[in-house]
Design an enzyme around this catalytic site. Structure first.
Site, PDB file in Angstrom:
ATOM      1  N   ASP A 176       0.853  -1.190   0.000  1.00 28.29           N
ATOM      2  CA  ASP A 176       0.000   0.000   0.000  1.00 28.29           C
ATOM      3  C   ASP A 176       0.890   1.242   0.000  1.00 28.29           C
ATOM      4  OD1 ASP A 176      -3.209   0.503   0.996  1.00 28.29           O
ATOM      5  OD2 ASP A 176      -1.824   2.207   1.068  1.00 28.29           O
ATOM      6  N   VAL A 182     -10.846   2.847  -3.650  1.00 24.61           N
ATOM      7  CA  VAL A 182     -10.511   2.335  -4.973  1.00 24.61           C
ATOM      8  C   VAL A 182     -11.523   1.254  -5.338  1.00 24.61           C
ATOM      9  CG1 VAL A 182      -8.774   1.190  -6.383  1.00 24.61           C
ATOM     10  CG2 VAL A 182      -8.060   2.844  -4.638  1.00 24.61           C
ATOM     11  N   HIS A 188     -10.189  -5.489  -3.354  1.00 24.72           N
ATOM     12  CA  HIS A 188      -8.849  -5.726  -2.787  1.00 24.72           C
ATOM     13  C   HIS A 188      -8.950  -6.080  -1.317  1.00 24.72           C
ATOM     14  CE1 HIS A 188      -9.772  -1.402  -2.493  1.00 24.72           C
ATOM     15  NE2 HIS A 188      -9.131  -1.417  -1.336  1.00 24.72           N
ATOM     16  N   HIS A 231      -6.837  -5.880   2.237  1.00 21.55           N
ATOM     17  CA  HIS A 231      -5.705  -5.281   2.939  1.00 21.55           C
ATOM     18  C   HIS A 231      -5.154  -6.356   3.869  1.00 21.55           C
ATOM     19  CE1 HIS A 231      -6.734  -0.875   2.267  1.00 21.55           C
ATOM     20  NE2 HIS A 231      -7.888  -1.443   1.975  1.00 21.55           N
TER      21      HIS A 231
HETATM   22  P1  5GP Z   1      -9.699   1.279   0.242  1.00 24.87           P
HETATM   23  O1  5GP Z   1      -9.955   2.491   1.081  1.00 24.87           O
HETATM   24  O2  5GP Z   1     -10.294   1.418  -1.148  1.00 24.87           O
HETATM   25  O3  5GP Z   1     -10.064  -0.005   0.916  1.00 24.87           O
HETATM   26  O4  5GP Z   1      -8.120   1.205   0.084  1.00 24.87           O
HETATM   27  C1  5GP Z   1      -7.424   1.690  -1.007  1.00 24.87           C
HETATM   28  C2  5GP Z   1      -5.973   1.634  -0.628  1.00 24.87           C
HETATM   29  O5  5GP Z   1      -5.211   1.768  -1.801  1.00 24.87           O
HETATM   30  C3  5GP Z   1      -5.542   2.762   0.316  1.00 24.87           C
HETATM   31  O6  5GP Z   1      -4.981   2.188   1.488  1.00 24.87           O
HETATM   32  C4  5GP Z   1      -4.509   3.539  -0.503  1.00 24.87           C
HETATM   33  O7  5GP Z   1      -3.421   3.988   0.281  1.00 24.87           O
HETATM   34  C5  5GP Z   1      -4.078   2.536  -1.554  1.00 24.87           C
HETATM   35  N1  5GP Z   1      -3.712   3.111  -2.837  1.00 24.87           N
HETATM   36  C6  5GP Z   1      -4.448   3.980  -3.585  1.00 24.87           C
HETATM   37  N2  5GP Z   1      -3.826   4.253  -4.747  1.00 24.87           N
HETATM   38  C7  5GP Z   1      -2.682   3.518  -4.745  1.00 24.87           C
HETATM   39  C8  5GP Z   1      -1.614   3.376  -5.692  1.00 24.87           C
HETATM   40  O8  5GP Z   1      -1.597   3.972  -6.761  1.00 24.87           O
HETATM   41  N3  5GP Z   1      -0.595   2.548  -5.340  1.00 24.87           N
HETATM   42  C9  5GP Z   1      -0.583   1.861  -4.151  1.00 24.87           C
HETATM   43  N4  5GP Z   1       0.475   1.064  -3.928  1.00 24.87           N
HETATM   44  N5  5GP Z   1      -1.581   1.967  -3.245  1.00 24.87           N
HETATM   45  C10 5GP Z   1      -2.608   2.791  -3.537  1.00 24.87           C
END
Ligand code: 5GP
Ligand code: ZN
Length: 113
Positions: free
Chosen positions: A30, A96, A100, A102
């Site tokens: 992340d 996103v 996915h 975490h």
């Molecule tokens: P969500 O809130 O959708 O469950 O988590 C999305 C995660 O994706 C966040 O923890 C954010 O830091 C990570 N993230 C968003 N864009 C990118 C990216 O371009 N590259 C990486 N490595 N992580 C990303």
């Protein structure tokens, strides 16, 4: 999917250091780690949210889980423990829209809010 950042990472259009890859799944760190280990595990296929999973995704969904376990072991998290979470939709704070997990570990994580 056009304009999906995780599709671009999975296809290599955006270069990222992958910690795991196979025909169906990729995993990478992340960009804003919330723990010493914070790895995102995604299907190559664009599935927006957990709620979009269907019966035809059964094998893929099981594979995602077992890959997550393998990556946790590769990071030596199995003894102390770790958390595998998936945000689904707005109230969970999903940012996103590409399914996915975490994988979080390397410190005591506290209770889920
Ligand atoms: P969500 O809130 O959708 O469950 O988590 C999305 C995660 O994706 C966040 O923890 C954010 O830091 C990570 N993230 C968003 N864009 C990118 C990216 O371009 N590259 C990486 N490595 N992580 C990303
Ligand atoms: Zn996508």
């Amino acid at each position: 999917m056009e304009n999906c950042i995780f599709c671009k990472i999975a296809s290599g259009e955006i270069q990222s250091e992958l910690v795991y890859e196979d025909d169906l799944v990729v995993a990478f760190h992340d960009q804003v780690p919330l723990a010493p280990v914070h790895i995102l595990i995604i299907p190559r296929q664009h599935i927006p949210t957990f709620d979009d999973l269907e019966d035809r995704h059964k094998d893929l969904a099981g594979h995602l889980l077992l890959v997550s376990q393998k990556i946790a072991r590769q990071n030596n998290l199995q003894d102390k423990g770790y958390r595998l979470t998936m945000n689904c939709g707005r109230d969970a704070g999903q940012e996103v829209d590409h399914l996915h997990f975490h994988l979080l570990g390397g410190r005591a994580l506290g209770r889920l809010g």
